[in-house]
Motif scaffolding. Structure first.
Motif, mmCIF file in Angstrom:
data_model
loop_
_atom_site.group_PDB
_atom_site.id
_atom_site.type_symbol
_atom_site.label_atom_id
_atom_site.label_comp_id
_atom_site.label_asym_id
_atom_site.label_seq_id
_atom_site.Cartn_x
_atom_site.Cartn_y
_atom_site.Cartn_z
ATOM 1 N N LEU A 317 1.294 -1.347 0.312
ATOM 2 C CA LEU A 317 -0.157 -0.004 0.252
ATOM 3 C C LEU A 317 1.030 1.294 -0.076
ATOM 4 O O LEU A 317 1.949 1.789 0.668
ATOM 5 C CB LEU A 317 -0.805 0.053 1.492
ATOM 6 N N LEU A 318 0.197 2.042 -0.635
ATOM 7 C CA LEU A 318 1.188 3.643 -0.626
ATOM 8 C C LEU A 318 0.462 4.665 -0.241
ATOM 9 O O LEU A 318 -0.716 4.820 -1.068
ATOM 10 C CB LEU A 318 1.481 3.606 -2.046
ATOM 11 N N VAL A 319 0.849 5.924 0.164
ATOM 12 C CA VAL A 319 0.344 6.835 1.008
ATOM 13 C C VAL A 319 1.242 8.315 0.093
ATOM 14 O O VAL A 319 2.418 7.820 0.294
ATOM 15 C CB VAL A 319 -0.145 6.937 1.825
ATOM 16 N N GLU A 320 0.934 9.538 0.245
ATOM 17 C CA GLU A 320 1.882 10.742 -0.009
ATOM 18 C C GLU A 320 2.196 10.697 1.407
ATOM 19 O O GLU A 320 2.145 10.104 2.655
ATOM 20 C CB GLU A 320 0.867 11.619 -0.664
ATOM 21 N N ALA A 321 4.276 11.117 0.825
ATOM 22 C CA ALA A 321 4.532 11.275 2.018
ATOM 23 C C ALA A 321 4.237 12.638 3.298
ATOM 24 O O ALA A 321 3.295 13.754 2.231
ATOM 25 C CB ALA A 321 5.750 12.016 1.513
ATOM 26 N N GLY A 322 3.508 12.455 4.651
ATOM 27 C CA GLY A 322 2.953 13.387 5.113
ATOM 28 C C GLY A 322 2.027 13.372 5.118
ATOM 29 O O GLY A 322 1.695 14.285 6.069
ATOM 30 N N ASP A 323 1.029 12.690 4.271
ATOM 31 C CA ASP A 323 -0.012 12.501 4.921
ATOM 32 C C ASP A 323 -0.742 12.064 5.763
ATOM 33 O O ASP A 323 -0.738 10.588 5.617
ATOM 34 C CB ASP A 323 -1.212 12.218 3.178
ATOM 35 N N VAL A 324 -0.673 12.373 6.941
ATOM 36 C CA VAL A 324 -0.682 11.620 8.502
ATOM 37 C C VAL A 324 -2.637 10.650 8.011
ATOM 38 O O VAL A 324 -2.515 9.575 8.715
ATOM 39 C CB VAL A 324 -1.012 12.753 9.754
ATOM 40 N N GLN A 325 -3.077 11.587 7.747
ATOM 41 C CA GLN A 325 -4.662 10.816 7.558
ATOM 42 C C GLN A 325 -5.140 9.389 6.734
ATOM 43 O O GLN A 325 -5.237 8.565 7.314
ATOM 44 C CB GLN A 325 -5.172 12.049 7.129
ATOM 45 N N ALA A 326 -4.238 10.128 5.986
ATOM 46 C CA ALA A 326 -4.136 8.918 4.570
ATOM 47 C C ALA A 326 -3.703 7.703 5.269
ATOM 48 O O ALA A 326 -3.580 6.590 5.347
ATOM 49 C CB ALA A 326 -3.314 9.493 3.615
ATOM 50 N N LEU A 327 -1.462 8.133 5.952
ATOM 51 C CA LEU A 327 -1.275 6.360 6.450
ATOM 52 C C LEU A 327 -1.989 6.106 8.150
ATOM 53 O O LEU A 327 -2.692 4.796 7.572
ATOM 54 C CB LEU A 327 0.131 7.857 7.799
ATOM 55 N N GLN A 328 -2.786 6.743 8.344
ATOM 56 C CA GLN A 328 -4.024 6.183 9.495
ATOM 57 C C GLN A 328 -5.162 5.329 9.333
ATOM 58 O O GLN A 328 -5.280 4.690 9.097
ATOM 59 C CB GLN A 328 -4.550 7.198 10.589
ATOM 60 N N ALA A 329 -5.433 6.247 8.042
ATOM 61 C CA ALA A 329 -6.715 5.289 7.378
ATOM 62 C C ALA A 329 -6.207 3.402 7.030
ATOM 63 O O ALA A 329 -6.671 3.200 6.965
ATOM 64 C CB ALA A 329 -7.537 6.230 6.370
ATOM 65 N N ARG A 330 -5.158 4.043 5.333
ATOM 66 C CA ARG A 330 -4.123 2.481 5.432
ATOM 67 C C ARG A 330 -4.167 1.847 6.205
ATOM 68 O O ARG A 330 -4.109 0.460 6.332
ATOM 69 C CB ARG A 330 -3.890 3.230 4.258
ATOM 70 N N LEU A 331 -3.900 2.389 7.197
ATOM 71 C CA LEU A 331 -2.962 1.251 8.152
ATOM 72 C C LEU A 331 -4.495 0.226 9.101
ATOM 73 O O LEU A 331 -4.439 -0.878 9.197
ATOM 74 C CB LEU A 331 -2.086 1.746 9.668
ATOM 75 N N THR A 332 -5.368 0.737 9.488
ATOM 76 C CA THR A 332 -6.063 0.541 10.180
ATOM 77 C C THR A 332 -7.003 -0.655 9.632
ATOM 78 O O THR A 332 -7.532 -1.926 9.397
ATOM 79 C CB THR A 332 -7.638 2.086 10.066
ATOM 80 N N TRP A 333 -6.909 -0.095 8.211
ATOM 81 C CA TRP A 333 -7.628 -1.432 7.139
ATOM 82 C C TRP A 333 -7.251 -2.252 6.851
ATOM 83 O O TRP A 333 -7.310 -3.014 7.349
ATOM 84 C CB TRP A 333 -7.763 0.197 5.418
ATOM 85 N N LEU A 334 -5.340 -1.902 6.651
ATOM 86 C CA LEU A 334 -4.915 -3.452 6.839
ATOM 87 C C LEU A 334 -4.958 -3.700 8.243
ATOM 88 O O LEU A 334 -5.168 -5.160 8.004
ATOM 89 C CB LEU A 334 -2.668 -2.604 6.786
ATOM 90 N N LEU A 335 -4.924 -3.200 9.226
ATOM 91 C CA LEU A 335 -5.010 -4.297 10.312
ATOM 92 C C LEU A 335 -6.316 -4.932 10.149
ATOM 93 O O LEU A 335 -7.087 -5.989 10.940
ATOM 94 C CB LEU A 335 -4.977 -3.284 11.851
ATOM 95 N N ASP A 336 -6.939 -4.046 9.775
ATOM 96 C CA ASP A 336 -8.938 -4.853 9.720
ATOM 97 C C ASP A 336 -8.821 -6.050 8.484
ATOM 98 O O ASP A 336 -10.176 -6.916 8.814
ATOM 99 C CB ASP A 336 -10.091 -3.989 10.423
#
Length: 388
Positions: A317-336
């Motif tokens: 999975l990829l997100v833009e550097a510095g995009d904390v909200q996207a990082l949080q959302a995709r990490l949550t999805w990955l763990l779920d």
């Protein structure tokens, strides 16, 4: 009379120091798979480090010069004198200090071939002076190697280095290390229950690696604050105390575990459910390849050579550097979605197996040095196994 190793051409690799970081670990692997008919030595310009005994154990001498100040012109003279005494045939530099002092010293010493490897696509800490030095001293190089095609393209188009003097040699890892490693006992070591979700971030504690962004993302996740998620911060560096203070300020003491420097990073990677790499800039990180080789789902930023390896939604999975909200959302999805994460990990391993075996990387460096020395490529066998 047949040439012996003792009178073979000498290749000198120069680097700033020898911590357990990506460029240094790559150099160690290259030396394990070095050409059997050339001689090699490693020179550290600032200090040695934890990897120094490992180079010496495999028969590669390490000389530490110890830069005496930020600006140390005498170091150039000391290096040049040493290179003349050693009759070095090739100098190959890595990282800024070695690139600067090493290339100049090599030319002053009359070394006929000078290469440098660019391990990052961009270094935001570099000001105008550093960048000017980089561009000027690149002219002292016989050739400049980018650690990925993206880095090579930046050298050509951003830095204006002539196309015929730039070569891409992708980083690689020793894949055998990751085929049978178990993460058994890691959760017990850190006092974690077996059913707790566990993620990891691997890399020196430095602004480049973006630990701040991951901590901010974790602070917004209920699982991290409630004790259902733990995060291993694997590595050491200048931000150690700063990051520890931030963990406390964000209320993440029950979630974030600082492991310090480890010699068993593959084992720690094997124990986690996912690896997060929130870097602000990169070349082609060794830790990414190691994580993918371990069949772990990876969540990374879209910087440097990473997008050439990680295809979003296919093998990571990829997100833009510095995009904390996207990082949080995709990490949550990955763990779920553990099943989808497992599928990403399998694809990740297939990618690394197909493209990033360090034997291929070592063989490319060996061919480069042989060609520069005028040795037939047929006399430069592929790196099929470590020498020691």
């Amino acid at each position: 009379m047949a040439r012996t190793v003792a009178d073979s051409p000498l290749v000198v690799h120069m680097i700033d120091e020898l911590p357990r970081d990506g460029a240094e670990m790559l150099l160690l692997d290259l030396m394990r798979m070095r050409h059997p008919h050339l001689r090699y030595e490693v020179v550290c310009l600032i200090r040695g480090g934890p990897l120094q005994p490992e180079f010496e154990h495999i028969g590669v001498p390490v000389t530490v010069f110890g830069r005496r100040a930020k600006l140390d012109p005498v170091l150039v003279w000391r290096l040049a004198r040493w290179l003349r005494r050693k009759h070095a045939s090739i100098v190959h530099t890595h990282l800024f200090t070695a690139d600067t002092y090493g290339r100049l010293a090599a030319r002053l010493a009359g070394v006929p071939v000078v290469y440098s490897t660019a391990h990052n696509i961009v270094n935001p800490w570099k000001g105008a002076l550093h960048k000017s030095i980089d561009r000027a001293f690149a002219r002292l190089s016989t050739g400049v190697i980018g650690c990925s095609e993206e880095v090579a393209q930046a050298l050509r188009h951003r830095d204006g280095i002539a196309t015929d003097r730039v070569l891409a040699i992708s980083n690689g890892i020793e894949l055998a290390k990751f085929s049978e490693i178990s993460g058994a006992g890691v959760r017990t070591e850190f006092g974690l229950p077996e059913d707790r979700k566990l993620i990891g971030v691997v890399g020196r504690l430095h602004p480049q690696k973006g630990h701040d962004d991951l901590l901010q993302a974790l602070a917004g996740m209920e699982a991290a604050r409630s004790g259902r998620l733990a995060c291993l911060v694997i590595g050491t560096g200048e931000l150690d105390q700063t990051l520890r203070a931030k963990v406390t300020a964000l209320g993440l003491d029950g979630c974030v575990i600082f492991t310090g420097m480890r010699t068993d990073v593959p084992r720690l990677i094997a124990a986690v459910d996912a690896i997060v790499m929130p870097s602000r800039w990169e070349g082609l990180p060794i830790a990414l390849l190691e994580s993918m080789a371990s069949a772990k789902p990876v969540l990374c930023t879209r910087v440097g050579g990473i997008p050439d390896v990680v295809r979003d939604g296919d093998n990571g999975l990829l997100v833009e550097a510095g995009d904390v909200q996207a990082l949080q959302a995709r990490l949550t999805w990955l763990l779920d979605h553990p099943n989808e994460g497992t599928a990403l990990g399998i694809q990740a391993r297939d990618t690394v197996l197909a493209r990033f075996d360090v034997r291929r990387t070592a063989a490319a460096y060996n061919r480069l040095h042989c060609q520069a020395l005028g040795l037939p490529v047929d006399d430069c066998p592929p790196a099929s196994a470590p020498l020691a």
